[in-house]
Design an enzyme around this catalytic site. Structure first.
Site, PDB file in Angstrom:
ATOM      1  N   ASN A  34       0.861  -1.184   0.000  1.00 52.20           N
ATOM      2  CA  ASN A  34       0.000   0.000   0.000  1.00 52.20           C
ATOM      3  C   ASN A  34       0.897   1.233   0.000  1.00 52.20           C
ATOM      4  O   ASN A  34       2.026   1.176   0.482  1.00 52.20           O
ATOM      5  CB  ASN A  34      -0.834   0.045   1.288  1.00 52.20           C
ATOM      6  CG  ASN A  34      -2.021  -0.872   1.244  1.00 52.20           C
ATOM      7  OD1 ASN A  34      -1.987  -1.918   0.611  1.00 52.20           O
ATOM      8  ND2 ASN A  34      -3.072  -0.485   1.939  1.00 52.20           N
TER       9      ASN A  34
HETATM   10 CA    CA Z   1      -7.005  -2.544   3.936  1.00 51.76          CA
END
Ligand code: CA
Ligand code: CTP
Length: 221
Positions: A34
């Protein structure tokens, strides 16, 4: 020989903080991750230590200096982060700021080469550290999650708070261009109310949150 600093309102408390992304290897040179600079989590760890807490900061791969007075444990993957969190308990409070990768894949032992067809990744869901802490016999008294949302920020974050069993969710509006930036617009979602803060530098989000945490741990002794 000046006056020694005041002990701080979180003296004697142990607080666990997770920060940064996790990296889930695909092969020795590639990973799934991420977006996360780790800056908000590191600022929170530093602000809690400045209030006198014993802080354990479990950090994914980031390029940041360890804040003063903070004990740091570096991890790479979500599974490593989950194990490090479990080993750090008990804690009076936990602030889970990490942008944990939701999925991992079985890493190839050697670099996958182009030209042999497009590879397909089989994904497996990672353990949810926040849910794990919420249901642990050693659940921290104050359990705080973060939620980066692009739309319906308060609705999504309110649902997440209930679903995951957190006391507070700090909802972070990432609809603008805040990823990696210096400021954050956040809402503090609690069972009883929602407190919306104006756009603030990450350092000020951190000090305000540390103040709220100190207030709450003092109230509930
Ligand atoms: Ca997540
Ligand atoms: N979190 C966690 N472990 C995971 C995933 C998330 O501890 N495997 C924590 C994050 O650190 C954060 C909170 O849960 O404090 C919310 O994370 P978020 O990614 O917003 O929630 P998800 O349930 O993964 O939902 P989404 O589908 O929106 O990603």
């Amino acid at each position: 020989a000046g006056t020694p600093p005041a002990p701080g309102r979180l003296a004697g408390r142990h607080v666990l903080v997770t920060a940064g992304p996790t990296h889930e290897p695909i092969d020795p040179v590639r990973y799934i991750a991420n977006r996360s600079s780790g800056r908000q989590g590191f600022a929170i760890a530093g602000a809690l230590a400045a209030e006198g807490a014993a802080v354990t900061l479990i950090a994914g791969p980031v390029t940041l200096d360890t804040p003063a007075g903070v004990e740091r444990v570096d991890v790479e993957t979500a599974q490593e982060m989950a194990n490090a969190v479990a080993k750090t308990l008990p804690a009076d409070a936990a602030v889970l700021v990490a942008a944990v990768a939701d999925w991992r894949t079985d890493a190839a032992p050697q670099k996958i080469k182009k030209g042999t067809g497009t590879p397909t990744l089989r994904l497996t869901e990672n353990p949810d550290i926040l849910t794990m802490l919420a249901t642990s016999p050693h659940r921290p008294r104050l359990l705080i999650g973060f939620a980066a949302e692009t739309d319906h920020v308060i609705e999504h974050a309110t649902a997440k708070r209930a679903k995951k069993g957190a006391d507070w969710i700090v909802a972070n509006d990432v609809s603008g261009d805040v990823m990696g930036g210096d400021a954050n617009t956040v809402h503090i979602i609690r069972a009883q109310d929602v407190e919306s803060w104006e756009k603030l530098p990450k350092s000020q989000v951190a000090t305000r949150l540390a103040t709220r945490i100190a207030d709450t741990l003092q109230e509930t002794a």
